[in-house]
Each structure stands twice: as structure tokens, then as C-alpha cells.
Design a protein around this motif. Structure first.
Motif, PDB file in Angstrom:
ATOM      1  N   ARG A 191      15.558   0.130 -12.097  1.00 45.51           N
ATOM      2  CA  ARG A 191      14.284   0.833 -12.272  1.00 45.51           C
ATOM      3  C   ARG A 191      14.349   2.263 -11.771  1.00 45.51           C
ATOM      4  O   ARG A 191      13.781   3.185 -12.356  1.00 45.51           O
ATOM      5  N   GLU A 237      11.810  -4.002  -6.003  1.00 45.99           N
ATOM      6  CA  GLU A 237      10.418  -4.283  -6.368  1.00 45.99           C
ATOM      7  C   GLU A 237      10.396  -5.422  -7.383  1.00 45.99           C
ATOM      8  O   GLU A 237      11.432  -5.800  -7.935  1.00 45.99           O
ATOM      9  N   LEU A 261       8.057   2.487  -4.925  1.00 45.26           N
ATOM     10  CA  LEU A 261       6.722   3.076  -4.961  1.00 45.26           C
ATOM     11  C   LEU A 261       5.972   2.659  -3.690  1.00 45.26           C
ATOM     12  O   LEU A 261       5.899   1.471  -3.391  1.00 45.26           O
ATOM     13  N   ILE A 264      -0.237   0.853  -1.983  1.00 40.77           N
ATOM     14  CA  ILE A 264      -1.367   0.825  -1.045  1.00 40.77           C
ATOM     15  C   ILE A 264      -1.665  -0.628  -0.665  1.00 40.77           C
ATOM     16  O   ILE A 264      -2.024  -0.919   0.468  1.00 40.77           O
ATOM     17  N   THR A 265      -1.453  -1.549  -1.605  1.00 42.27           N
ATOM     18  CA  THR A 265      -1.598  -2.969  -1.268  1.00 42.27           C
ATOM     19  C   THR A 265      -0.496  -3.364  -0.283  1.00 42.27           C
ATOM     20  O   THR A 265      -0.753  -4.100   0.679  1.00 42.27           O
ATOM     21  N   GLY A 306       0.092  -5.488  -5.466  1.00 43.33           N
ATOM     22  CA  GLY A 306      -0.285  -4.328  -6.283  1.00 43.33           C
ATOM     23  C   GLY A 306      -1.772  -4.404  -6.603  1.00 43.33           C
ATOM     24  O   GLY A 306      -2.385  -5.467  -6.462  1.00 43.33           O
ATOM     25  N   THR A 307      -2.331  -3.312  -7.056  1.00 40.47           N
ATOM     26  CA  THR A 307      -3.768  -3.242  -7.307  1.00 40.47           C
ATOM     27  C   THR A 307      -4.245  -4.259  -8.348  1.00 40.47           C
ATOM     28  O   THR A 307      -5.300  -4.858  -8.186  1.00 40.47           O
TER      29      THR A 307
END
Ligand SMILES: *Cc1c(COP(=O)(O)O)cnc(C)c1O
Length: 361
Positions: A191, A237, A261, A264-265, A306-307
């Protein structure tokens, strides 16, 4: 240019021209868009200008716009949640805008004034508040985006940009229950690379991930687990989520070293685990360590963060033809506890000790 004042013009859709809303049980993900959008433009001379909340509309883009050729495009993903008492809540939106400015710097795009844009976002969501779903677990997904609009084919950083925010109601991620996914460990495609753009939310990263994702789905897996580009050995990830493992009562996640990345979570999970006095380690985790832990019975849980899904439990990993079952393919207790706590904070039903929640009004 960063702190310059800009007025936000508001052009509302006339009441009788508002769109009809999709059925609450058929929201899916990212197909229906709310009535309004926020937009602003940047050029070297004027800085950010033409900031406006306006009817959702098509972009006016030159075929030579640099984003279409050289890929200067960054975005964010966050959600607005409707609380029991009717309030509309954002979750750590300042962190999304701070991260977007980091992506901007990496892609040689202009930074934007985070506080002003947060204010614009709150006005936009308030105006479109009827688009925040009322059905259980559903929310309004918010997509801030910045693209290079300058028409120019010489390769350099563009000198004209557009920033916009659009929003779409999305259904509950776990409509069929909070069940684990099965994951294919990708040992060929990567990735992100050291020194690359893996830590920026930039469009090309997602185009680059599609081939492995499709191959994994053909084999019957929902997502890809990405390994590091140098040795194809360390876990990075899962799909477009950060990944966690619970081994021997220690919560593990890979460190932020440029190719991952900064979710935020992810950060919220680390904070909650520390609050709960769970031992956490951010360090490189090899796929061999996971196999060994599985064999000796110390691998307790795994989940992505993740969101979109908040917490996505992992029930099985497939690595080089062999399968690793995790927690007998069922959702583990920590995943469940984190999911309930985070959703509780996001929907305003649990105490928000870290001031993560920002009401729209
Ligand atoms: C957006 C994203 C994440 C998750 O970030 P959140 O802030 O938790 O939504 C993780 N990995 C990738 C590659 C992403 O694009």
C-alpha cells in the motif's frame, strides 16, 4: 494567507426544491448527498476566497485541471451523529482538519484555516441537519476534499485549488450484527513505502490499493492486510483501517512511521485502552509473531479501526494458503467494549472524558 478573514456566503436551496430524502433502511454508503455543500478557492494572489455554503452542485473543472493528471487530491472522512436528545455531534473534527493540513503539506497544497473551516462545517451541517439520520446506528458521513484546479500540464505544484465539503447519510455499518471479517494477508502488492505518501489521505493511495482488494475478494476475503514494502514481514494496516492485536493481554498496534495513516479512531482506542489500564504497545509486529501467538494460544483478538466501521473485528487471517483463526472466529470482548464505548461517546449516551465531541450548535 492562513489567518486571513473570509466571509462565508450562504446560498440556500429554495424550500420547494429540497431533495427528497432516501429511505432510512436503504442508505448504503455514499450514494445520496445532502442539499448543500461548502466550497472555497485558493490562488497565490488571493489566498482562500469565495468561501460559500451553496446548493450541492457539479464542479466546474477544466480538462487540464492538474488534479486529473498529477493527482494532487486529498480528503478526509468524519461523521455527524444524532444524539437521543436531538443534538447533532461531531467526533474530533479538529483532528480531521489538522490531519488534512498535514496531507496538504505532503502533497504541496496550501494549508487552510482549520478553525474557520470547522465553523463552516458546523454551519453546513446545521443547515442540512434534517439529513442526519434518526435510525439506529446511522449517521451523516462528511467528506472534506481539496483538489488542484489550475489548468496546466507542466508538472509542478498547482497554483489554484478548490476545497469543498459534501455530506451523505450512511446506514448502520453493522446492520447484520457486530460480526468479524475474514482478511487476506497480501504478500505481493504493497500500500505504501517508506518515504512515500502512506501517511497522507491522498487519492492515489486508494487507487493503488484496488487491485489487491479485488484479488482478495475473489478469494472470498473481505479485506487485505498490508505488510511493509521492504521485507513483506511487518503488519501495517487492514484495508483502509488501522489494525490492533491483543496478545497475552497486551494491546499491540504498528507505530506511525510514515507508511501508516494516523487514524483518529486508532488514537481514540489507544487513549481508552490506557484509561482502562490495559497495557498498550506501539511497535513493529511481524506476521510471524501473529502466527506464533496463534500457535501457542496467546493471540486473543484482532480488530481494525476507522471512522466508517469504528471497530471491525477480525475473525480469520489467511497467510500463504494457511488460515489463522482468531477467538474462534467470533468478536472478542475488548473489540465489543471499545465499540460500545466509542459509539456511546459519538452518539452522546456515554461520558466524553476527553472532550472529543463537538456539538453542531
Ligand atoms: C482514513 C484511514 C484510516 C482510519 O482513520 P480514521 O481517522 O480512524 O477514520 C486508516 N487507514 C487509512 C489508509 C485511511 O485512509
Amino acid at each position: 494567507m492562513l489567518n486571513q478573514e473570509f466571509e462565508i456566503a450562504v446560498e440556500k436551496v429554495p424550500q420547494d426544491q429540497l431533495k427528497s430524502k432516501p429511505a432510512q433502511d436503504k442508505l448504503g454508503f455514499g450514494q445520496f448527498f445532502s442539499d448543500h455543500m461548502f466550497s472555497m478557492k485558493w490562488n497565490r494572489k488571493q489566498g482562500w476566497h469565495q468561501a460559500a455554503i451553496q446548493p450541492y452542485r457539479q464542479l466546474d473543472l477544466d480538462p487540464a485541471a492538474m488534479v486529473l493528471h498529477y493527482g494532487q487530491a486529498i480528503f478526509e472522512g468524519m461523521k455527524a451523529y444524532r444524539a437521543e436528545d436531538g443534538r447533532i455531534l461531531l467526533f474530533r473534527p479538529q483532528d480531521n482538519f489538522a490531519r488534512m493540513n498535514l496531507s496538504a503539506v505532503r502533497m504541496c497544497m496550501p494549508r487552510f484555516p482549520e478553525e474557520r473551516v470547522l465553523q463552516a462545517l458546523r454551519s453546513l451541517i446545521y443547515l442540512d441537519r434534517e439529513w442526519v439520520p434518526r435510525s439506529e446506528g446511522a449517521s451523516l458521513y462528511i467528506r472534506p476534499t481539496m483538489i488542484a484546479t489550475e489548468p496546466m500540464l507542466g508538472l509542478r505544484a498547482a497554483e489554484e485549488y478548490q476545497f469543498f465539503i459534501i455530506a451523505c447519510p450512511v446506514g448502520a455499518y453493522y446492520a447484520e450484527g457486530f460480526n468479524p471479517t475474514t482478511i487476506y494477508v497480501e504478500d505481493q502488492y504493497v500500500r505504501a513505502v517508506p518515504g512515500g505518501v502512506g501517511d497522507a489521505k491522498t487519492a492515489g493511495n486508494y487507487a493503488a490499493s484496488l487491485k489487491a482488494q479485488i484479488a482478495a475478494q475473489k478469494k472470498g476475503y473481505t479485506q487485505v492486510l498490508w505488510l511493509d514494502a521492504r521485507e513483506h514481514k511487518y503488519i501495517e494496516e487492514v484495508g483502509t483501517s488501522n489494525i490492533f492485536f491483543m496478545i497475552n493481554d497486551v494491546l499491540l498496534t504498528p507505530p506511525l512511521e510514515g507508511s501508516i495513516l494516523p487514524g483518529i479512531t486508532r488514537d481514540s482506542v489507544l487513549q481508552l485502552a490506557r484509561d482502562w489500564e490495559i497495557r498498550v504497545e506501539e511497535r513493529p509486529i511481524s506476521i510471524d509473531e501473529i502466527i506464533t501467538a496463534s500457535e501457542n494460544g496467546t493471540l486473543q483478538e484482532s480488530f481494525g479501526t476507522g471512522t466508517a466501521a469504528v471497530i471491525a473485528p477480525v475473525g480469520e487471517l489467511c497467510y500463504k494458503e494457511s488460515s489463522i483463526q482468531i477467538n474462534q472466529g467470533t468478536t472478542g470482548p475488548l473489540a465489543k467494549r471499545l465499540y460500545e464505548e466509542l459509539q456511546g461517546i459519538q452518539f452522546g449516551s456515554r461520558a466524553d472524558h476527553h472532550e472529543w465531541v463537538v456539538p453542531v450548535r
